[in-house]
Design a protein around this motif. Sequence first.
Motif, PDB file in Angstrom:
ATOM      1  N   CYS A 141       0.813  -1.221   0.000  1.00  0.00           N
ATOM      2  CA  CYS A 141       0.000   0.000   0.000  1.00  0.00           C
ATOM      3  C   CYS A 141       0.845   1.269   0.000  1.00  0.00           C
ATOM      4  CB  CYS A 141      -0.943  -0.006   1.201  1.00  0.00           C
ATOM      5  SG  CYS A 141      -2.360  -1.094   0.955  1.00  0.00           S
ATOM      6  N   THR A 142       2.006   1.231   0.587  1.00  0.00           N
ATOM      7  CA  THR A 142       2.880   2.405   0.590  1.00  0.00           C
ATOM      8  C   THR A 142       3.233   2.799  -0.839  1.00  0.00           C
ATOM      9  OG1 THR A 142       3.789   1.703   2.705  1.00  0.00           O
ATOM     10  CG2 THR A 142       5.043   3.346   1.481  1.00  0.00           C
ATOM     11  N   GLU A 143       3.573   1.811  -1.654  1.00  0.00           N
ATOM     12  CA  GLU A 143       3.906   2.073  -3.050  1.00  0.00           C
ATOM     13  C   GLU A 143       2.681   2.556  -3.828  1.00  0.00           C
ATOM     14  OE1 GLU A 143       7.009   1.863  -4.476  1.00  0.00           O
ATOM     15  OE2 GLU A 143       7.679   1.578  -2.417  1.00  0.00           O
TER      16      GLU A 143
ATOM     17  N   ASP B 255       1.240   6.876  -5.770  1.00  0.00           N
ATOM     18  CA  ASP B 255       0.588   7.275  -7.021  1.00  0.00           C
ATOM     19  C   ASP B 255      -0.881   7.636  -6.832  1.00  0.00           C
ATOM     20  OD1 ASP B 255       2.947   6.851  -8.423  1.00  0.00           O
ATOM     21  OD2 ASP B 255       2.430   4.796  -8.976  1.00  0.00           O
ATOM     22  N   TYR B 256      -1.557   6.958  -5.904  1.00  0.00           N
ATOM     23  CA  TYR B 256      -2.988   7.160  -5.672  1.00  0.00           C
ATOM     24  C   TYR B 256      -3.214   7.356  -4.176  1.00  0.00           C
ATOM     25  CZ  TYR B 256      -2.993   5.042 -10.286  1.00  0.00           C
ATOM     26  OH  TYR B 256      -2.729   4.765 -11.605  1.00  0.00           O
ATOM     27  N   LYS B 257      -3.257   8.609  -3.728  1.00  0.00           N
ATOM     28  CA  LYS B 257      -3.314   8.929  -2.298  1.00  0.00           C
ATOM     29  C   LYS B 257      -4.523   8.342  -1.588  1.00  0.00           C
ATOM     30  CE  LYS B 257      -0.499  13.009  -2.164  1.00  0.00           C
ATOM     31  NZ  LYS B 257       0.672  12.367  -1.656  1.00  0.00           N
ATOM     32  N   GLY B 258      -5.655   8.254  -2.248  1.00  0.00           N
ATOM     33  CA  GLY B 258      -6.864   7.729  -1.626  1.00  0.00           C
ATOM     34  C   GLY B 258      -7.075   6.250  -1.849  1.00  0.00           C
ATOM     35  N   GLY B 259      -6.135   5.590  -2.483  1.00  0.00           N
ATOM     36  CA  GLY B 259      -6.292   4.186  -2.815  1.00  0.00           C
ATOM     37  C   GLY B 259      -6.977   4.022  -4.155  1.00  0.00           C
TER      38      GLY B 259
ATOM     39  N   LYS C  39      -5.846  -6.378  -5.873  1.00  0.00           N
ATOM     40  CA  LYS C  39      -6.904  -6.856  -4.984  1.00  0.00           C
ATOM     41  C   LYS C  39      -6.345  -7.385  -3.658  1.00  0.00           C
ATOM     42  CE  LYS C  39      -9.846  -9.378  -7.088  1.00  0.00           C
ATOM     43  NZ  LYS C  39     -10.690 -10.411  -7.701  1.00  0.00           N
ATOM     44  N   LYS C  40      -5.133  -7.897  -3.686  1.00  0.00           N
ATOM     45  CA  LYS C  40      -4.521  -8.450  -2.471  1.00  0.00           C
ATOM     46  C   LYS C  40      -4.328  -7.393  -1.378  1.00  0.00           C
ATOM     47  CE  LYS C  40       0.277  -7.857  -4.035  1.00  0.00           C
ATOM     48  NZ  LYS C  40       0.048  -6.516  -4.405  1.00  0.00           N
ATOM     49  N   SER C  41      -4.303  -6.126  -1.763  1.00  0.00           N
ATOM     50  CA  SER C  41      -4.096  -5.044  -0.802  1.00  0.00           C
ATOM     51  C   SER C  41      -5.388  -4.558  -0.152  1.00  0.00           C
ATOM     52  CB  SER C  41      -3.406  -3.868  -1.490  1.00  0.00           C
ATOM     53  OG  SER C  41      -2.131  -4.254  -1.957  1.00  0.00           O
TER      54      SER C  41
ATOM     55  N   ILE D 210     -12.175  -1.330  -1.991  1.00  0.00           N
ATOM     56  CA  ILE D 210     -11.261  -0.191  -2.096  1.00  0.00           C
ATOM     57  C   ILE D 210      -9.914  -0.660  -1.554  1.00  0.00           C
ATOM     58  CG2 ILE D 210     -10.775   2.202  -1.498  1.00  0.00           C
ATOM     59  CD1 ILE D 210     -13.728   2.525  -0.819  1.00  0.00           C
ATOM     60  N   ALA D 211      -8.910  -0.687  -2.412  1.00  0.00           N
ATOM     61  CA  ALA D 211      -7.585  -1.139  -1.998  1.00  0.00           C
ATOM     62  C   ALA D 211      -6.788   0.052  -1.471  1.00  0.00           C
ATOM     63  CB  ALA D 211      -6.855  -1.776  -3.171  1.00  0.00           C
ATOM     64  N   CYS D 212      -6.191  -0.103  -0.315  1.00  0.00           N
ATOM     65  CA  CYS D 212      -5.264   0.884   0.269  1.00  0.00           C
ATOM     66  C   CYS D 212      -5.890   2.255   0.509  1.00  0.00           C
ATOM     67  CB  CYS D 212      -4.014   1.033  -0.584  1.00  0.00           C
ATOM     68  SG  CYS D 212      -3.114  -0.500  -0.852  1.00  0.00           S
ATOM     69  N   GLU D 213      -7.141   2.288   0.974  1.00  0.00           N
ATOM     70  CA  GLU D 213      -7.779   3.575   1.234  1.00  0.00           C
ATOM     71  C   GLU D 213      -7.084   4.301   2.376  1.00  0.00           C
ATOM     72  OE1 GLU D 213     -10.517   0.475   3.200  1.00  0.00           O
ATOM     73  OE2 GLU D 213      -9.406   0.647   1.362  1.00  0.00           O
ATOM     74  N   LYS D 214      -7.037   5.626   2.277  1.00  0.00           N
ATOM     75  CA  LYS D 214      -6.396   6.467   3.291  1.00  0.00           C
ATOM     76  C   LYS D 214      -7.299   7.607   3.654  1.00  0.00           C
ATOM     77  CE  LYS D 214      -1.493   6.914   3.706  1.00  0.00           C
ATOM     78  NZ  LYS D 214      -0.328   7.579   3.266  1.00  0.00           N
TER      79      LYS D 214
END
Length: 89
Positions: A37-39, A43-47, A76-78, A85-89
């Motif tokens: 998710c860090t990576e 590129d996509y701050k909100g996931g 999808k694994k994230s 929603i993958a890697c939402e912040k």
Amino acid sequence: MRKLSLVLLSFGLFIAFSSPPLEVADAAAKAKTYKNCTELNKDYKGGVARSASVKNKGGKTKHKPFVSKELYDANKKSDRDKDLIACEK
């Protein structure tokens, strides 16, 4: 002359409709898989959301997710809470 132009037009239409659309092939090729998710969040701050209609289960977020089915499927694994929603912040 008229017959030749009709044949060429028919051939052109056949070729245009028989090949897959370039946009679909390009979208699948552009779907990058991120290690974590860090990576992805660089590129996509909100996931990345699978569709615009999904709702976040995890509470408040600071940023709106980027919507892309292809990108979500590639990462999808994230999506640990399985809310699409993958890697939402």
